[in-house]
Motif scaffolding. Structure first.
Motif, PDB file in Angstrom:
ATOM      1  N   GLN A  86     100.671 -26.316 -79.311  1.00 53.75           N
ATOM      2  CA  GLN A  86      99.845 -26.908 -80.358  1.00 53.75           C
ATOM      3  C   GLN A  86      98.580 -27.575 -79.824  1.00 53.75           C
ATOM      4  O   GLN A  86      97.849 -28.206 -80.574  1.00 53.75           O
ATOM      5  CB  GLN A  86     100.676 -27.929 -81.146  1.00 53.75           C
ATOM      6  N   THR A  87      98.304 -27.408 -78.538  1.00 49.05           N
ATOM      7  CA  THR A  87      97.154 -28.098 -77.939  1.00 49.05           C
ATOM      8  C   THR A  87      95.848 -27.708 -78.611  1.00 49.05           C
ATOM      9  O   THR A  87      95.036 -28.577 -78.981  1.00 49.05           O
ATOM     10  CB  THR A  87      97.072 -27.782 -76.435  1.00 49.05           C
ATOM     11  N   TRP A  88      95.607 -26.395 -78.771  1.00 53.07           N
ATOM     12  CA  TRP A  88      94.353 -25.950 -79.373  1.00 53.07           C
ATOM     13  C   TRP A  88      94.276 -26.364 -80.838  1.00 53.07           C
ATOM     14  O   TRP A  88      93.214 -26.812 -81.302  1.00 53.07           O
ATOM     15  CB  TRP A  88      94.216 -24.429 -79.272  1.00 53.07           C
ATOM     16  N   LEU A  89      95.377 -26.245 -81.562  1.00 56.34           N
ATOM     17  CA  LEU A  89      95.388 -26.659 -82.965  1.00 56.34           C
ATOM     18  C   LEU A  89      95.068 -28.143 -83.106  1.00 56.34           C
ATOM     19  O   LEU A  89      94.319 -28.547 -84.003  1.00 56.34           O
ATOM     20  CB  LEU A  89      96.749 -26.365 -83.595  1.00 56.34           C
ATOM     21  N   ASP A  90      95.616 -28.949 -82.223  1.00 55.91           N
ATOM     22  CA  ASP A  90      95.350 -30.387 -82.286  1.00 55.91           C
ATOM     23  C   ASP A  90      93.876 -30.681 -82.025  1.00 55.91           C
ATOM     24  O   ASP A  90      93.272 -31.538 -82.679  1.00 55.91           O
ATOM     25  CB  ASP A  90      96.217 -31.125 -81.269  1.00 55.91           C
ATOM     26  N   SER A  91      93.276 -29.970 -81.085  1.00 51.63           N
ATOM     27  CA  SER A  91      91.870 -30.217 -80.760  1.00 51.63           C
ATOM     28  C   SER A  91      90.951 -29.761 -81.880  1.00 51.63           C
ATOM     29  O   SER A  91      89.962 -30.437 -82.208  1.00 51.63           O
ATOM     30  CB  SER A  91      91.497 -29.509 -79.449  1.00 51.63           C
ATOM     31  N   ILE A  92      91.241 -28.623 -82.513  1.00 47.49           N
ATOM     32  CA  ILE A  92      90.384 -28.133 -83.591  1.00 47.49           C
ATOM     33  C   ILE A  92      90.584 -28.968 -84.854  1.00 47.49           C
ATOM     34  O   ILE A  92      89.663 -29.108 -85.665  1.00 47.49           O
ATOM     35  CB  ILE A  92      90.655 -26.632 -83.869  1.00 47.49           C
ATOM     36  N   TYR A  93      91.766 -29.539 -85.014  1.00 47.72           N
ATOM     37  CA  TYR A  93      92.025 -30.396 -86.170  1.00 47.72           C
ATOM     38  C   TYR A  93      91.170 -31.667 -86.122  1.00 47.72           C
ATOM     39  O   TYR A  93      90.756 -32.179 -87.160  1.00 47.72           O
ATOM     40  CB  TYR A  93      93.510 -30.759 -86.224  1.00 47.72           C
ATOM     41  N   LYS A  94      90.898 -32.156 -84.936  1.00 44.61           N
ATOM     42  CA  LYS A  94      90.113 -33.388 -84.798  1.00 44.61           C
ATOM     43  C   LYS A  94      88.686 -33.227 -85.320  1.00 44.61           C
ATOM     44  O   LYS A  94      88.038 -34.215 -85.671  1.00 44.61           O
ATOM     45  CB  LYS A  94      90.085 -33.819 -83.333  1.00 44.61           C
ATOM     46  N   VAL A  95      88.194 -31.987 -85.362  1.00 43.01           N
ATOM     47  CA  VAL A  95      86.828 -31.744 -85.850  1.00 43.01           C
ATOM     48  C   VAL A  95      86.869 -30.909 -87.137  1.00 43.01           C
ATOM     49  O   VAL A  95      85.985 -30.107 -87.407  1.00 43.01           O
ATOM     50  CB  VAL A  95      85.976 -31.037 -84.781  1.00 43.01           C
ATOM     51  N   LYS A  96      87.910 -31.111 -87.950  1.00 40.92           N
ATOM     52  CA  LYS A  96      88.082 -30.319 -89.172  1.00 40.92           C
ATOM     53  C   LYS A  96      86.931 -30.484 -90.152  1.00 40.92           C
ATOM     54  O   LYS A  96      86.658 -29.593 -90.965  1.00 40.92           O
ATOM     55  CB  LYS A  96      89.397 -30.701 -89.850  1.00 40.92           C
ATOM     56  N   GLU A  97      86.226 -31.625 -90.097  1.00 43.05           N
ATOM     57  CA  GLU A  97      85.087 -31.848 -90.996  1.00 43.05           C
ATOM     58  C   GLU A  97      83.944 -30.877 -90.728  1.00 43.05           C
ATOM     59  O   GLU A  97      83.040 -30.735 -91.545  1.00 43.05           O
ATOM     60  CB  GLU A  97      84.567 -33.285 -90.849  1.00 43.05           C
ATOM     61  N   LYS A  98      83.997 -30.194 -89.579  1.00 46.83           N
ATOM     62  CA  LYS A  98      82.903 -29.295 -89.205  1.00 46.83           C
ATOM     63  C   LYS A  98      83.196 -27.825 -89.495  1.00 46.83           C
ATOM     64  O   LYS A  98      82.344 -26.970 -89.250  1.00 46.83           O
ATOM     65  CB  LYS A  98      82.577 -29.457 -87.712  1.00 46.83           C
ATOM     66  N   TRP A  99      84.392 -27.518 -90.033  1.00 45.64           N
ATOM     67  CA  TRP A  99      84.699 -26.104 -90.292  1.00 45.64           C
ATOM     68  C   TRP A  99      85.556 -25.860 -91.524  1.00 45.64           C
ATOM     69  O   TRP A  99      85.550 -24.759 -92.065  1.00 45.64           O
ATOM     70  CB  TRP A  99      85.385 -25.467 -89.085  1.00 45.64           C
ATOM     71  N   ALA A 100      86.284 -26.833 -92.001  1.00 43.10           N
ATOM     72  CA  ALA A 100      87.179 -26.628 -93.141  1.00 43.10           C
ATOM     73  C   ALA A 100      86.416 -26.719 -94.460  1.00 43.10           C
ATOM     74  O   ALA A 100      85.608 -27.628 -94.669  1.00 43.10           O
ATOM     75  CB  ALA A 100      88.314 -27.646 -93.119  1.00 43.10           C
ATOM     76  N   GLU A 101      86.679 -25.775 -95.343  1.00 41.66           N
ATOM     77  CA  GLU A 101      85.979 -25.697 -96.631  1.00 41.66           C
ATOM     78  C   GLU A 101      86.097 -26.992 -97.428  1.00 41.66           C
ATOM     79  O   GLU A 101      85.120 -27.459 -98.015  1.00 41.66           O
ATOM     80  CB  GLU A 101      86.558 -24.534 -97.447  1.00 41.66           C
ATOM     81  N   CYS A 102      87.280 -27.577 -97.464  1.00 42.85           N
ATOM     82  CA  CYS A 102      87.490 -28.764 -98.293  1.00 42.85           C
ATOM     83  C   CYS A 102      86.676 -29.960 -97.824  1.00 42.85           C
ATOM     84  O   CYS A 102      86.386 -30.866 -98.608  1.00 42.85           O
ATOM     85  CB  CYS A 102      88.974 -29.113 -98.347  1.00 42.85           C
ATOM     86  N   TYR A 103      86.295 -29.990 -96.545  1.00 45.39           N
ATOM     87  CA  TYR A 103      85.493 -31.090 -96.010  1.00 45.39           C
ATOM     88  C   TYR A 103      83.988 -30.786 -96.047  1.00 45.39           C
ATOM     89  O   TYR A 103      83.175 -31.644 -95.735  1.00 45.39           O
ATOM     90  CB  TYR A 103      85.905 -31.414 -94.578  1.00 45.39           C
ATOM     91  N   MET A 104      83.635 -29.560 -96.412  1.00 42.69           N
ATOM     92  CA  MET A 104      82.217 -29.164 -96.417  1.00 42.69           C
ATOM     93  C   MET A 104      81.758 -28.734 -97.801  1.00 42.69           C
ATOM     94  O   MET A 104      80.767 -28.019 -97.951  1.00 42.69           O
ATOM     95  CB  MET A 104      81.996 -28.021 -95.417  1.00 42.69           C
ATOM     96  N   ARG A 105      82.450 -29.200 -98.833  1.00 40.49           N
ATOM     97  CA  ARG A 105      82.140 -28.754-100.192  1.00 40.49           C
ATOM     98  C   ARG A 105      80.762 -29.203-100.668  1.00 40.49           C
ATOM     99  O   ARG A 105      80.146 -28.541-101.500  1.00 40.49           O
ATOM    100  CB  ARG A 105      83.218 -29.262-101.159  1.00 40.49           C
ATOM    101  N   ASN A 106      80.292 -30.311-100.154  1.00 33.93           N
ATOM    102  CA  ASN A 106      78.989 -30.820-100.585  1.00 33.93           C
ATOM    103  C   ASN A 106      77.908 -30.661 -99.518  1.00 33.93           C
ATOM    104  O   ASN A 106      76.849 -31.272 -99.611  1.00 33.93           O
ATOM    105  CB  ASN A 106      79.110 -32.298-100.965  1.00 33.93           C
ATOM    106  N   VAL A 107      78.185 -29.832 -98.521  1.00 37.50           N
ATOM    107  CA  VAL A 107      77.220 -29.607 -97.444  1.00 37.50           C
ATOM    108  C   VAL A 107      76.290 -28.461 -97.834  1.00 37.50           C
ATOM    109  O   VAL A 107      76.731 -27.391 -98.247  1.00 37.50           O
ATOM    110  CB  VAL A 107      77.929 -29.283 -96.121  1.00 37.50           C
TER     111      VAL A 107
END
Length: 315
Positions: A86-107
């Motif tokens: 889960q190392t890679w998943l944990d690292s990519i999760y920390k920057v989820k605001e930069k790739w996940a649709e739900c965090y970029m809806r108003n970008v």
């Protein structure tokens, strides 16, 4: 780079390239298969491999498929439980605001979620550049590359003026859009307009509507969106947030405009950058000064000396 961007480009949003993220996901999350593709000896191992084969689909859903943050978190936790390392998943999760649709809806991304544009220009530069060029030869070849891009822009502009985009139907709004938008943007707008024709609506409260778009065969509907409107100002606001991200009004908003008897697209929903006249008018830099180079028509623009350009960036 991630630390420098918010300090230098203070009004920008730093997103990560979704293409490269998916490449890394395939590398870190895909199941390891035997070279000879031998069958699993135990049924439990087969089931485990089958689960892992769906990990990439699960990750793609986390990237694009969820608009609600709570749903995203639940789906990500389920996916994490299926992964051995889960190392890679944990690292990519920390920057989820930069790739996940739900965090970029108003970008305001204009639909761009990858670095394809810059990589395309980099590839064009490589066709003319070599590592042993001196600065003079570099600038000459750089200007050649820029000129090729501008020639293609002129060709596209000529084609747009010569041809009217093909309309699926003749309505006042599509007639207006075909004359105002560039061909590529008109195709995107017409697609949303066509979807709006398959939308069902219900009044929720006053000027608030629930809009659901049906499939082509009419046996299913997409998730319902909430659209609020101000009929007097011809303003609609949809929960899908498409216009705030891409600058093209969504099918839900178009449906509500039709419900309030607005048959042409209001001017505030036509972004100048998507129109045929985008190259005309004044363009200002961050200090409010007119950019003389960009104010000229495409055919008359002169290449900014590259060293001066670098100096402006530094200063």
């Amino acid at each position: 780079m991630a630390k420098a961007i918010p300090r230098v480009f203070t009004s920008s949003y730093h997103g990560l390239c979704t293409f490269h993220i998916m490449q890394n996901a395939a590398k870190h999350l895909s199941p390891v298969k035997d070279k000879d593709n031998e069958e699993c000896e135990e049924e439990d191992e087969c089931e485990e491999d089958n689960e892992e084969s769906h990990i990439l689909k699960d990750f793609s859903a986390c990237m694009y498929g969820f608009e609600d943050k709570t749903t995203f978190e639940e789906a990500f936790d389920i996916m994490r439980s299926k992964v051995r390392k889960q190392t890679w998943l944990d690292s990519i999760y920390k920057v989820k605001e930069k790739w996940a649709e739900c965090y970029m809806r108003n970008v305001y991304t204009l639909g761009v979620r990858s670095t394809q544009l810059s990589e395309s220009f980099n590839n064009a530069l490589k066709n003319h550049l070599k590592s042993d060029f001196d600065i003079v030869r570099f600038l000459k070849h750089f200007e050649r590359t820029v000129q090729e891009k501008r020639d293609k822009e002129l060709e596209a502009e000529f084609e747009a003026r010569k041809k009217i985009p093909r309309r699926l139907m003749s309505t006042p709004m599509l007639m207006q859009a075909s004359k105002v938008y560039t061909p590529a943007i008109f195709e995107a707008f017409q697609s949303e307009y066509e979807r709006s024709m398959a939308a069902c609506s219900k009044v929720l409260d006053g000027n608030t509507y629930g809009i659901a778009i049906g499939s082509l065969n009419g046996d299913s509907f997409e998730e319902e969106r909430i659209v609020t409107c101000d009929p007097s100002k011809q303003i609609v606001s949809c929960s899908c947030g498409m216009f705030s991200r891409t600058g093209i009004l969504c099918a839900h908003g178009l449906k509500v405009l039709d419900l309030i008897n607005t048959k042409t697209l209001p001017a505030h929903y036509i972004l100048p950058r998507w129109t045929r006249e985008a190259c005309k008018g004044n363009i200002q830099d961050s200090q409010g000064m007119n950019n003389i180079c960009c104010n000229k028509p495409a055919a008359a623009r002169q290449t900014i000396p590259f060293l001066l350009y670098l100096f402006q960036l530094v200063s």
